[in-house]
Design an enzyme around this catalytic site. Sequence first.
Site, PDB file in Angstrom:
ATOM      1  N   THR A  22      31.481 -40.840 -87.745  1.00 41.47           N
ATOM      2  CA  THR A  22      31.227 -41.123 -86.349  1.00 41.47           C
ATOM      3  C   THR A  22      30.284 -42.303 -86.089  1.00 41.47           C
ATOM      4  OG1 THR A  22      31.476 -38.786 -86.226  1.00 41.47           O
ATOM      5  CG2 THR A  22      30.351 -39.808 -84.386  1.00 41.47           C
ATOM      6  N   VAL A  26      39.060 -30.524 -82.635  1.00 36.87           N
ATOM      7  CA  VAL A  26      37.998 -31.196 -81.900  1.00 36.87           C
ATOM      8  C   VAL A  26      36.697 -30.921 -82.629  1.00 36.87           C
ATOM      9  CG1 VAL A  26      36.789 -31.376 -79.693  1.00 36.87           C
ATOM     10  CG2 VAL A  26      39.240 -30.851 -79.736  1.00 36.87           C
ATOM     11  N   GLY A  27      35.961 -31.968 -82.912  1.00 41.36           N
ATOM     12  CA  GLY A  27      34.696 -31.816 -83.619  1.00 41.36           C
ATOM     13  C   GLY A  27      33.520 -31.783 -82.670  1.00 41.36           C
ATOM     14  N   THR A  66      25.791 -37.598 -86.024  1.00 42.47           N
ATOM     15  CA  THR A  66      26.905 -37.856 -86.936  1.00 42.47           C
ATOM     16  C   THR A  66      26.739 -36.951 -88.157  1.00 42.47           C
ATOM     17  OG1 THR A  66      27.801 -39.479 -88.501  1.00 42.47           O
ATOM     18  CG2 THR A  66      25.543 -39.815 -87.792  1.00 42.47           C
ATOM     19  N   GLY A  67      27.838 -36.679 -88.829  1.00 41.03           N
ATOM     20  CA  GLY A  67      27.750 -35.826 -90.027  1.00 41.03           C
ATOM     21  C   GLY A  67      28.842 -34.791 -90.013  1.00 41.03           C
ATOM     22  N   HIS A  68      28.579 -33.654 -90.648  1.00 39.29           N
ATOM     23  CA  HIS A  68      29.595 -32.604 -90.710  1.00 39.29           C
ATOM     24  C   HIS A  68      29.699 -31.918 -89.353  1.00 39.29           C
ATOM     25  CE1 HIS A  68      31.158 -28.543 -92.287  1.00 39.29           C
ATOM     26  NE2 HIS A  68      32.152 -29.344 -91.961  1.00 39.29           N
TER      27      HIS A  68
END
Lengths: 310, 310
Positions: free
Chosen positions: B167, B196-197, B218-220
């Site tokens: 991201t 969808v994250g 941002t990340g997992h």
Amino acid sequence: MSAVVVVHGGAWAIPDELAEASVDGVKAAACEGFSVFKRGGNAVDAVEAAVRALEDNAVFNAGHGAALNTDGEVELDAIIMDGNTLASGAVSCVRNIANPVSLARAVMEKTAHIMLTGRGANMFAESIGITTIPTETLVTEYERKEWEKHKNYVAGVMEDFNSHWAHDTVGAVAVDCAGNVACATSTGGIRNKMVGRVGDSPIIGCGGYADNFSGAVSCTGHGESILKVTLARLILSQIEQGKSVADASQLSLRYMGDRVRGAGGAIVVSPSGQWAATFTTERMAWAAVESDVLWYGLDPNMRLKEQFST
Amino acid sequence: MLPVLVVHGGAGHIPKERSEKSTAGVCSAVRAGYAILQGGGSSMDAVVEAVSQLENNPSFNAGCGSVLNVKGEVEMDAIVMDGKTLGSGAVSAVRSIANPVQLARLVMDKTSHACLTAEGATQFASAMGVPTVPQESLITEYSRMRWKKNLAPDANPVECQMGKMGTVGAVAVDSDGNIACATSTGGMLNKMEGRVGDTPCIGCGGYADNKIGAVSTTGHGEAIMKVTLARVILFHMEQGQSVEAASDLGLAYMKSRVDGLGGVVTVDPQGHWAARFSSLQMSWGAAQKDTLHYGLYTGEHFTQRIDVPH
């Protein structure tokens, strides 16, 4: 520790002709959720069962009885969350599904993801054998009529939310005997919403949140306002700061009113079994079962009780 | 101290041969956004410009260069938030749009909703005259190669996800003290269709409040959602923590509670800023008082005058 289930049928200006059916519906759903405990179920099982009962009840704007979007179609949002692991599952804008809350649970348990949307959510439902049903079976005559009446969603929700055409979300929170908390929320969204509109319900921290260290919340009300203040997470952060479940709900709902002029409601349980049902709208149908007592209400300060029986 | 802009190009681990491009891309996005702030533009204009530049840069997982879903298609998520009104706009699982962050802003500015998803978002885009682009124009050779690699039965998409910068996002405070954030992504490598994250979920992928500050994460994604990372960091700031301490507390909590890694950029109303991450790397850049700051590895912090070309 004693288990508790609390449910709501939406915070809005519930018209008198729907009042009795709404109260009966939340009472039945709370009992349904609580009876899951008697069968050995946990908090997640209880909130799913309670919300399924509300989705199946055409009085409420979720599952059967959902509001129609601007194209006259049904698009549903739902979330479920397990306070033990912080795992959650959500679907947004899913069609032709009778019980979106169960699909949300399948997202939580059967995928590496938390949220599926639109066609992808439907494809997933199909892949795990969840039955697709025709849109018309989800639409009530009442909703179709109301939709015709209010076809123009232009006046702005802020002015109109407390008037008589909003028709809101359902949800449940529970704590089981092991101290695990869970929440679930499900909705058809705002009548005449744009195609693809996603409200607060499926958004973690907004429509619901559950954490064994603080409690579980399910929210209802003007979705865009709930999103702005991430209402569920806000209430739990107040509880983390030492507030009671009732004070945390009231403070957060008041904050939402002051800061973004939004009205709504919330149900909350703490891991120790404290609970609250609070709203700033005219009415909210809610019910709770604890220690064989069924509590319920509709108007502000109305708090009735009767013996719970399965 | 004002104005200030901080940008990230994703947390994770990037191969050496790609790291230079990533740093250069972030620095050039910072310059473009900061120029807007210096010209008296708003923080919202600045973060949308910075994120648009990163979307247009094929080195990042957003817009052109997005990772592919399991079917080899591009579905993107984005959010913007205005700290003055708490208004926000988001799109999820949108296709064939060059700049999802700009579409998210249109949702905020032109609708009464906060999030549009999938086909509904695409419909809205065409109603707004946003051009549709062929999907192929968003796909790079690199993203297609990685998609193919991850179709192998023994592939681990979650682990591989961190093998590429995730991201992109930005936070800013303008000279009037208004705060904004923006985040955009192609999501998770080989995700299910419709996944969808965290990015478009308010309080997860980003949050902005003039009274507290702003965060872009941002990340997992699934881990970020479980802890509503952006909102958690701002809760810490409300309790008196500095931008840096609050960011570190949020990231440490995410690691200990749900075993997730990630990174954030954070600002407060006074113009204090931080770029913090628990992953191996995060490409980040910031601009304040004519100085460009940037880095990639933990502890790395380079500075130069902003008018000196990179």
